[in-house]
Design a protein around this motif. Structure first.
Motif, PDB file in Angstrom:
ATOM      1  N   LYS A   1     -19.506  13.409  15.773  1.00  0.00           N
ATOM      2  CA  LYS A   1     -19.855  13.907  15.734  1.00  0.00           C
ATOM      3  C   LYS A   1     -21.605  12.797  16.423  1.00  0.00           C
ATOM      4  O   LYS A   1     -21.349  11.244  16.088  1.00  0.00           O
ATOM      5  N   VAL A   2     -22.782  13.912  16.901  1.00  0.00           N
ATOM      6  CA  VAL A   2     -23.223  12.512  17.997  1.00  0.00           C
ATOM      7  C   VAL A   2     -25.010  13.743  17.381  1.00  0.00           C
ATOM      8  O   VAL A   2     -25.294  14.541  17.295  1.00  0.00           O
ATOM      9  N   LEU A   3     -25.687  12.246  17.689  1.00  0.00           N
ATOM     10  CA  LEU A   3     -27.410  12.714  17.921  1.00  0.00           C
ATOM     11  C   LEU A   3     -27.772  12.440  19.696  1.00  0.00           C
ATOM     12  O   LEU A   3     -27.823  11.514  19.296  1.00  0.00           O
ATOM     13  N   LEU A   4     -28.471  13.555  19.206  1.00  0.00           N
ATOM     14  CA  LEU A   4     -29.524  13.895  21.149  1.00  0.00           C
ATOM     15  C   LEU A   4     -30.726  14.321  20.368  1.00  0.00           C
ATOM     16  O   LEU A   4     -30.736  15.201  19.822  1.00  0.00           O
ATOM     17  N   ASN A   5     -31.438  12.891  19.936  1.00  0.00           N
ATOM     18  CA  ASN A   5     -33.034  13.276  19.638  1.00  0.00           C
ATOM     19  C   ASN A   5     -33.014  13.460  18.733  1.00  0.00           C
ATOM     20  O   ASN A   5     -32.422  12.534  17.391  1.00  0.00           O
ATOM     21  N   ASP A   6     -33.762  14.748  17.443  1.00  0.00           N
ATOM     22  CA  ASP A   6     -33.122  15.032  16.825  1.00  0.00           C
ATOM     23  C   ASP A   6     -32.233  15.555  16.334  1.00  0.00           C
ATOM     24  O   ASP A   6     -32.656  16.579  14.924  1.00  0.00           O
ATOM     25  N   LYS A   7     -31.438  16.256  16.937  1.00  0.00           N
ATOM     26  CA  LYS A   7     -30.670  17.515  16.231  1.00  0.00           C
ATOM     27  C   LYS A   7     -28.807  16.722  16.593  1.00  0.00           C
ATOM     28  O   LYS A   7     -27.987  15.760  17.196  1.00  0.00           O
ATOM     29  N   ILE A   8     -28.729  16.719  15.217  1.00  0.00           N
ATOM     30  CA  ILE A   8     -26.954  16.333  15.860  1.00  0.00           C
ATOM     31  C   ILE A   8     -25.309  17.176  15.756  1.00  0.00           C
ATOM     32  O   ILE A   8     -25.950  18.308  15.587  1.00  0.00           O
ATOM     33  N   ILE A   9     -25.445  17.340  17.400  1.00  0.00           N
ATOM     34  CA  ILE A   9     -24.369  18.034  17.697  1.00  0.00           C
ATOM     35  C   ILE A   9     -23.187  17.988  17.420  1.00  0.00           C
ATOM     36  O   ILE A   9     -22.352  16.567  17.479  1.00  0.00           O
ATOM     37  N   THR A  10     -21.792  18.814  18.054  1.00  0.00           N
ATOM     38  CA  THR A  10     -20.844  18.135  18.025  1.00  0.00           C
ATOM     39  C   THR A  10     -20.126  18.032  19.280  1.00  0.00           C
ATOM     40  O   THR A  10     -20.359  19.043  20.264  1.00  0.00           O
ATOM     41  N   ILE A  11     -18.943  17.174  19.791  1.00  0.00           N
ATOM     42  CA  ILE A  11     -18.785  17.460  21.198  1.00  0.00           C
ATOM     43  C   ILE A  11     -16.863  17.114  20.813  1.00  0.00           C
ATOM     44  O   ILE A  11     -16.726  17.028  19.865  1.00  0.00           O
TER      45      ILE A  11
END
Length: 255
Positions: free
Chosen positions: A82-92
């Protein structure tokens, strides 16, 4: 949403601005060593971030690394996809990992997240990450070794890097550093009136190099009282039969 994100990662988005602007002589890319894990290329986050002009900050308690590039904030948690990219949590697909104190992240994600482009060279197993006028070359082969630069040369360049911290006692700055630093780095030193971290580094140095570029790395717990540890990376270039300092990068390891 903001409170949820902070609680999830245990870190705020305040990044340390310790990395100076970088340039590389003769347009040579900044070369770093990556590794292949499960078919994915991983790179040391603090080196690729420095090479692309981004700020990086490590939170020891939360086991998170924060990367700041312009308006882009990236926060990765070790062993989590789980990564926080700006204000969005995404999955790598491959999480950040800690190997002997070095934090590795997927090159494709971090390069593209910071706005860079990636060019792959399958013949020599390298990847070039470009962002504006900055370029980082990642190799997964053992093209670096510690024997290219003589120890006497390393000692001299470390001494000159320490002298560059405070220019007040040097009358002829350009003449003094000309045999050891590139012209572009001397110009930046004069403009900045020395290095951002004024304390000398006397710790054990680690170096690696190939035929054209190299690095000297030292870690100090006393160079800056506002941080737990500061890493100094002396970026070298080989020009006209000698090694020259082309940049000095400071990275906060444990804020």
């Amino acid at each position: 949403m903001k409170k949820t994100i902070i609680a999830l990662f245990g870190i705020t988005l305040t990044a340390a601005a310790l990395l100076p602007n970088q340039s590389y002589a003769d347009n040579q890319p900044f070369v770093i060593q990556g590794k292949t894990v499960d078919g994915r290329t991983l790179v040391p986050v603090r080196y690729i971030s420095a090479g692309l002009g981004a700020d990086v900050k490590w939170n020891q308690q939360a086991k998170t690394v924060s990367v700041l590039q312009g308006d882009t904030h990236v926060i990765l948690k070790v062993d989590s996809n789980k990564v926080l990219l700006n204000d969005k949590i995404i999955t790598i697909d491959v999480p950040a990992r800690n190997e002997k104190g070095v934090i590795y992240v997927p090159i494709r994600f971090i390069g593209q997240a910071l706005g860079g482009t990636i060019a792959w060279n399958s013949s020599n197993r390298t990847a070039d990450v470009s962002l504006g006028d900055k370029q980082v070359r990642v190799t997964t082969e053992s093209t670096f070794n510690t024997s290219k630069i003589p120890q006497a040369t390393l000692n001299t360049l470390i001494q000159k890097a320490n002298e560059a911290a405070d220019l007040s006692s040097i009358a002829q700055i350009r003449t003094h550093f000309k045999p050891y630093f590139t012209d572009s780095f001397i110009n930046r030193l004069i403009q900045q009136r020395g290095l951002k971290i004024k304390a000398p580094f006397n710790e054990i140095a680690y170096s690696n190099s190939n035929d054209k570029v190299g690095q000297i790395t030292q870690t100090s717990t006393t160079a800056d009282k506002t941080a737990y540890a500061i890493e100094r990376t002396i970026v070298l270039t080989y020009s006209k039969d000698r090694w020259l300092v082309d940049s000095i990068v400071f990275t906060t390891l444990f804020p």
